[in-house]
Design a protein around this motif. Structure first.
Motif, PDB file in Angstrom:
ATOM      1  N   SER A  54       0.865  -1.175   0.000  1.00  0.00           N
ATOM      2  CA  SER A  54       0.000   0.000   0.000  1.00  0.00           C
ATOM      3  C   SER A  54       0.903   1.227   0.000  1.00  0.00           C
ATOM      4  N   ASN A  55       1.197   1.699  -1.195  1.00  0.00           N
ATOM      5  CA  ASN A  55       2.049   2.876  -1.324  1.00  0.00           C
ATOM      6  C   ASN A  55       1.223   4.142  -1.079  1.00  0.00           C
ATOM      7  N   PRO A  56       1.820   5.154  -0.478  1.00  0.00           N
ATOM      8  CA  PRO A  56       1.071   6.389  -0.233  1.00  0.00           C
ATOM      9  C   PRO A  56       0.745   7.109  -1.543  1.00  0.00           C
ATOM     10  N   TRP A  57      -0.299   7.922  -1.509  1.00  0.00           N
ATOM     11  CA  TRP A  57      -0.711   8.691  -2.668  1.00  0.00           C
ATOM     12  C   TRP A  57       0.364   9.710  -3.013  1.00  0.00           C
ATOM     13  N   LYS A  58       0.632   9.897  -4.313  1.00  0.00           N
ATOM     14  CA  LYS A  58       1.641  10.868  -4.738  1.00  0.00           C
ATOM     15  C   LYS A  58       1.065  12.269  -4.656  1.00  0.00           C
ATOM     16  N   LYS A  59       1.728  13.115  -3.926  1.00  0.00           N
ATOM     17  CA  LYS A  59       1.276  14.487  -3.808  1.00  0.00           C
ATOM     18  C   LYS A  59       1.672  15.318  -5.031  1.00  0.00           C
TER      19      LYS A  59
END
Length: 65
Positions: A54-59
């Motif tokens: 679960s990779n974090p959302w790219k800002k």
């Protein structure tokens, strides 16, 4: 002399070239013995079988240059 060198070399190997000494000082987490390597690797792979990343959302995104 040569005897002193051999004695110091044996002392160095006993104190520093030993994985159990490194483990007792906290430099490594665990010492895996050769006869249990296959079992330990199989258990680790079994634990990872159902893992989902679960990779974090790219800002931000890269802008074209």
């Amino acid at each position: 002399t040569a005897e002193a060198i051999v004695e110091r070399e044996a002392d160095y190997k006993a104190r520093f070239a030993n994985p159990f000494v490194a483990a007792s000082r906290g430099y490594i987490d665990d010492v895996i013995m050769p006869h249990s390597t296959r079992r330990r690797v199989a258990r680790a792979l079994k634990n990872l079988r159902g893992k989902e990343l679960s990779n974090p959302w790219k800002k931000h995104d890269n802008i074209p240059l």
